[in-house]
Design a protein around this motif. Structure first.
Motif, mmCIF file in Angstrom:
data_model
loop_
_atom_site.group_PDB
_atom_site.id
_atom_site.type_symbol
_atom_site.label_atom_id
_atom_site.label_comp_id
_atom_site.label_asym_id
_atom_site.label_seq_id
_atom_site.Cartn_x
_atom_site.Cartn_y
_atom_site.Cartn_z
ATOM 1 N N LEU A 1 2.888 -8.146 5.302
ATOM 2 C CA LEU A 1 2.097 -9.107 4.532
ATOM 3 C C LEU A 1 1.966 -8.569 3.115
ATOM 4 C CD1 LEU A 1 -0.739 -9.734 7.114
ATOM 5 C CD2 LEU A 1 1.074 -11.347 6.493
ATOM 6 N N TYR A 2 2.261 -9.398 2.146
ATOM 7 C CA TYR A 2 2.131 -9.050 0.736
ATOM 8 C C TYR A 2 0.942 -9.837 0.200
ATOM 9 C CZ TYR A 2 6.748 -7.142 1.430
ATOM 10 O OH TYR A 2 7.808 -6.409 1.912
ATOM 11 N N ILE A 3 -0.031 -9.135 -0.357
ATOM 12 C CA ILE A 3 -1.251 -9.780 -0.835
ATOM 13 C C ILE A 3 -1.436 -9.423 -2.301
ATOM 14 C CG2 ILE A 3 -3.748 -9.975 -0.549
ATOM 15 C CD1 ILE A 3 -3.179 -8.955 2.412
ATOM 16 N N LEU A 4 -1.488 -10.452 -3.138
ATOM 17 C CA LEU A 4 -1.711 -10.263 -4.570
ATOM 18 C C LEU A 4 -3.206 -10.307 -4.835
ATOM 19 C CD1 LEU A 4 -0.308 -10.018 -7.390
ATOM 20 C CD2 LEU A 4 -0.582 -12.503 -7.552
ATOM 21 N N LYS A 5 -3.688 -9.310 -5.559
ATOM 22 C CA LYS A 5 -5.091 -9.268 -5.953
ATOM 23 C C LYS A 5 -5.181 -9.566 -7.447
ATOM 24 C CE LYS A 5 -7.423 -5.810 -4.096
ATOM 25 N NZ LYS A 5 -7.769 -4.445 -3.643
ATOM 26 N N VAL B 1 -1.136 -5.404 -2.352
ATOM 27 C CA VAL B 1 -1.368 -4.731 -1.079
ATOM 28 C C VAL B 1 -0.248 -5.146 -0.139
ATOM 29 C CG1 VAL B 1 -2.951 -4.451 0.872
ATOM 30 C CG2 VAL B 1 -3.867 -4.809 -1.433
ATOM 31 N N LYS B 2 0.307 -4.164 0.575
ATOM 32 C CA LYS B 2 1.336 -4.429 1.588
ATOM 33 C C LYS B 2 0.778 -3.982 2.934
ATOM 34 C CE LYS B 2 4.974 -3.173 -1.696
ATOM 35 N NZ LYS B 2 6.130 -2.280 -1.912
ATOM 36 N N VAL B 3 0.609 -4.940 3.868
ATOM 37 C CA VAL B 3 0.041 -4.643 5.181
ATOM 38 C C VAL B 3 1.139 -4.774 6.230
ATOM 39 C CG1 VAL B 3 -1.678 -5.276 6.918
ATOM 40 C CG2 VAL B 3 -2.222 -5.536 4.475
ATOM 41 N N LYS B 4 1.379 -3.706 6.973
ATOM 42 C CA LYS B 4 2.348 -3.726 8.068
ATOM 43 C C LYS B 4 1.668 -4.399 9.267
ATOM 44 C CE LYS B 4 5.450 -0.562 10.446
ATOM 45 N NZ LYS B 4 5.784 0.867 10.618
ATOM 46 N N ILE B 5 2.211 -5.522 9.718
ATOM 47 C CA ILE B 5 1.566 -6.311 10.766
ATOM 48 C C ILE B 5 1.428 -5.533 12.074
ATOM 49 C CG2 ILE B 5 1.866 -8.326 12.271
ATOM 50 C CD1 ILE B 5 2.876 -9.844 9.828
ATOM 51 N N THR B 6 2.423 -4.742 12.444
ATOM 52 C CA THR B 6 2.415 -4.090 13.763
ATOM 53 C C THR B 6 1.252 -3.131 13.959
ATOM 54 O OG1 THR B 6 3.952 -2.406 12.955
ATOM 55 C CG2 THR B 6 4.893 -4.290 14.166
ATOM 56 N N THR C 1 -0.424 -0.125 2.190
ATOM 57 C CA THR C 1 -0.292 0.604 0.943
ATOM 58 C C THR C 1 -0.712 -0.347 -0.163
ATOM 59 O OG1 THR C 1 2.027 -0.047 0.684
ATOM 60 C CG2 THR C 1 1.591 2.078 1.762
ATOM 61 N N GLU C 2 -1.060 0.225 -1.272
ATOM 62 C CA GLU C 2 -1.533 -0.599 -2.384
ATOM 63 C C GLU C 2 -1.187 0.066 -3.698
ATOM 64 O OE1 GLU C 2 -5.766 -2.466 -3.988
ATOM 65 O OE2 GLU C 2 -5.781 -1.092 -2.298
ATOM 66 N N PHE C 3 -0.911 -0.737 -4.707
ATOM 67 C CA PHE C 3 -0.805 -0.189 -6.057
ATOM 68 C C PHE C 3 -1.473 -1.132 -7.038
ATOM 69 C CE2 PHE C 3 3.438 -2.137 -5.364
ATOM 70 C CZ PHE C 3 3.517 -3.025 -6.431
ATOM 71 N N ALA C 4 -2.106 -0.530 -8.024
ATOM 72 C CA ALA C 4 -2.814 -1.285 -9.048
ATOM 73 C C ALA C 4 -1.857 -1.661 -10.171
ATOM 74 C CB ALA C 4 -3.961 -0.454 -9.601
ATOM 75 N N PHE C 5 -2.155 -2.766 -10.822
ATOM 76 C CA PHE C 5 -1.421 -3.187 -12.003
ATOM 77 C C PHE C 5 -2.134 -2.608 -13.226
ATOM 78 C CE2 PHE C 5 0.547 -7.477 -10.438
ATOM 79 C CZ PHE C 5 1.067 -6.851 -9.336
ATOM 80 N N PRO C 6 -1.409 -2.371 -14.313
ATOM 81 C CA PRO C 6 -2.066 -1.903 -15.535
ATOM 82 C C PRO C 6 -2.956 -3.014 -16.111
ATOM 83 C CG PRO C 6 0.233 -2.424 -15.972
ATOM 84 C CD PRO C 6 0.034 -2.549 -14.490
#
Length: 180
Positions: free
Chosen positions: A55-59, A69-74, A79-84
């Motif tokens: 799952l790819y989630i844009l904040k 945010v990238k959520v592994k469904i299983t 993992t997450e990374f912030a934008f500048p």
């Protein structure tokens, strides 16, 4: 649910639901009609897409810092990374062919799904000054200009960012839907 259902993805009998005012990704098991344990992803999770079990989630949005945010469904690990700060208020996202397309203001950016940082160089800057709809499908990028007093416009770009077509739309054009 005790939350606002903002965006929803259906995958393998479960609904994955974002709420930009909550810090959780809600999960509903359709068969049992019960909430699974939510995933704590932090506030402002909005757009959500699924590809290959992730799952790819844009904040971001409306005055907020942005991130992905990238959520592994299983196993629900993420993992997450912030934008500048220059990419504050990310608005829309779509995942297509192992690429993540996202908008900030009138600009469209693209990164690979395995990226660990955002792109800060836009693929294109749309003529839409108020993006209100966004999609990537069939080797095209679709951007809708939001207008609530007159007809809007949809802009169609190829994947290299070249404008292909402008289409007059109705008032409040806000999304793209495709028959598969």
């Amino acid at each position: 649910m005790n939350t606002t259902a903002n965006r929803v993805v259906l995958k393998d009998g479960k609904l994955y639901i974002t709420d930009s005012y909550s810090d959780k990704l809600s999960i509903v098991d359709i068969a049992t009609k019960k909430l699974d344990t939510p995933v704590q992803i932090g506030k402002t999770g909005d757009c959500i897409e699924e590809e290959n079990g992730i799952l790819y989630i844009l904040k971001g949005g409306y005055g907020n810092s942005s991130g992905l945010v990238k959520v592994k469904i299983t196993d629900k690990t993420f993992t997450e990374f912030a934008f500048p700060e220059s990419l504050k208020e990310a608005g829309f996202m779509d995942v297509n062919d192992s690429k993540i397309y996202y908008t900030v203001g009138s600009a469209v950016y693209v990164i690979n799904t395995n990226a660990t940082a955002p792109s800060t160089t836009p693929l294109l800057t749309s003529a839409a000054t108020n993006i209100y709809g966004f999609a990537v499908k069939n080797n095209r990028i679709y951007v809708a200009q939001g207008n609530f007093k007159a007809d809007g416009t949809a802009y169609v770009y190829n994947l290299t960012g070249a404008l292909q077509k402008e289409i007059a739309t109705g008032i409040g054009s806000n999304g793209f839907y495709f028959n598969d």
